[in-house]
Write an enzyme that holds these catalytic residues in place. Structure first.
Site, mmCIF file in Angstrom:
data_model
loop_
_atom_site.group_PDB
_atom_site.id
_atom_site.type_symbol
_atom_site.label_atom_id
_atom_site.label_comp_id
_atom_site.label_asym_id
_atom_site.label_seq_id
_atom_site.Cartn_x
_atom_site.Cartn_y
_atom_site.Cartn_z
ATOM 1 N N GLU A 1 82.716 39.560 32.368
ATOM 2 C CA GLU A 1 82.067 38.674 31.396
ATOM 3 C C GLU A 1 80.727 38.237 31.973
ATOM 4 O OE1 GLU A 1 82.769 34.676 28.660
ATOM 5 O OE2 GLU A 1 84.473 35.895 29.319
ATOM 6 N N GLU B 1 78.170 33.699 36.246
ATOM 7 C CA GLU B 1 77.487 32.575 35.607
ATOM 8 C C GLU B 1 76.625 31.863 36.654
ATOM 9 O OE1 GLU B 1 75.769 30.220 33.454
ATOM 10 O OE2 GLU B 1 77.375 31.200 32.300
ATOM 11 N N ASP C 1 73.751 35.651 39.327
ATOM 12 C CA ASP C 1 73.229 36.645 38.403
ATOM 13 C C ASP C 1 74.175 37.836 38.297
ATOM 14 O OD1 ASP C 1 71.592 38.599 37.125
ATOM 15 O OD2 ASP C 1 69.804 37.576 37.874
ATOM 16 N N ASP D 1 71.803 33.507 26.389
ATOM 17 C CA ASP D 1 70.569 32.748 26.188
ATOM 18 C C ASP D 1 69.693 33.539 25.211
ATOM 19 O OD1 ASP D 1 67.998 31.511 26.458
ATOM 20 O OD2 ASP D 1 68.653 30.691 28.373
ATOM 21 N N LYS E 1 61.491 32.596 21.853
ATOM 22 C CA LYS E 1 60.066 32.903 21.720
ATOM 23 C C LYS E 1 59.852 34.412 21.888
ATOM 24 C CE LYS E 1 58.493 28.395 23.395
ATOM 25 N NZ LYS E 1 57.711 27.663 24.422
ATOM 26 N N ASP F 1 74.850 34.018 17.579
ATOM 27 C CA ASP F 1 74.559 33.405 16.288
ATOM 28 C C ASP F 1 73.079 33.523 15.944
ATOM 29 O OD1 ASP F 1 74.325 31.514 18.556
ATOM 30 O OD2 ASP F 1 73.528 30.158 17.031
ATOM 31 N N TYR G 1 79.993 26.934 22.515
ATOM 32 C CA TYR G 1 78.687 27.339 21.999
ATOM 33 C C TYR G 1 78.805 27.804 20.550
ATOM 34 C CZ TYR G 1 77.109 27.071 26.817
ATOM 35 O OH TYR G 1 76.798 26.618 28.071
ATOM 36 N N GLU G 2 79.882 28.501 20.239
ATOM 37 C CA GLU G 2 80.090 28.914 18.856
ATOM 38 C C GLU G 2 80.340 27.710 17.962
ATOM 39 O OE1 GLU G 2 82.008 32.674 17.547
ATOM 40 O OE2 GLU G 2 83.653 31.323 16.979
#
Length: 233
Positions: free
Chosen positions: A69, A94, A121, A143, A147, A179, A214-215
């Protein structure tokens, strides 16, 4: 370095900050007491400056299938999948310290023993994994780098995706949940170019999906989740 720096000249992060709110005392305990035994050896550049390949069997002590993951957030999905599939070894990556601390608390609560945690990372791990060593991978609510000038920092770019493709087994499944419509667009464009076939995409989640915080935030703010499935060629 600036946003005009050539791609070969910098190691761009596909994530944002690595520290958030001050950790609670219990979370500091989790980090000091639990993390060392859960993190795979030989992943960081400090531990493995020569970037020698690691033995995946050494992560869990056997030759069970390995899932990955990439950016587990608060760890809800990671712990859920570990509990649902105890025969699988799942490695979560993470860099966000608060997320790592949250995950460690969830691991204690759930009592799962088939998780490994790289607090950094994901590219560092992919760099030292052997070819075709990962049986399934997840990218959940990455993330978005909204921009336009930052879109090259997203995970779904060729440098990152080709590294992932190298470590994934032929036929292995790669799931992406987001999303952000433009992230979906870029995912559908870039992932097949890296050696994956599109299996399906739309608004219906996988049968074993666990909705993350987050969802839930996206749903509260009126954004629509999208789920995309690929298979390594």
């Amino acid at each position: 370095m600036t946003d005009d720096t050539p791609p070969s000249a910098e190691w761009r992060n596909f994530y944002g900050r690595i520290h958030g709110k001050t950790l609670r005392p219990a979370q500091k305990v989790y980090l000091s007491e639990d993390l060392a035994s859960l993190r795979p050896a030989g992943v960081t550049r400090e531990d493995n400056p020569a970037r020698d390949p690691i033995d995946p069997a050494g992560i869990f002590g056997d030759d069970r299938p390995i899932w990955l993951e990439i950016g587990f957030g608060g760890g809800e999905h990671l712990v859920h999948m570990a509990a649902r599939y105890p025969e699988i070894g799942i490695v979560g990556c993470e860099p966000f310290v608060n997320g790592v601390a949250m995950l460690l608390g969830k691991i204690r609560q759930a009592g799962v023993t088939n998780l490994a945690v790289h607090p950094g990372d994901a590219r560092d791990l992919m760099e030292v994994l052997p070819d075709a060593s990962v049986a399934k991978a997840f990218l959940n609510y990455p993330d978005p780098w909204p921009k336009r000038r930052h879109h090259r920092r997203r995970f779904v770019t060729q440098d990152h995706l080709r590294s992932l493709a190298r470590v994934m087994q032929p036929g292995a499944e790669f799931r992406v949940a987001t999303d952000i419509p433009d992230y979906v667009r870029q995912t559908l464009k870039e992932v097949p170019q890296a050696g994956f076939d599109l299996v399906g995409e739309g608004g219906v989640a996988w049968g074993d999906w666990l909705s993350t915080r987050y969802e839930q935030k996206a749903l509260r703010e009126g954004r629509v989740p999208h789920y995309v499935t690929f298979r390594r060629r």
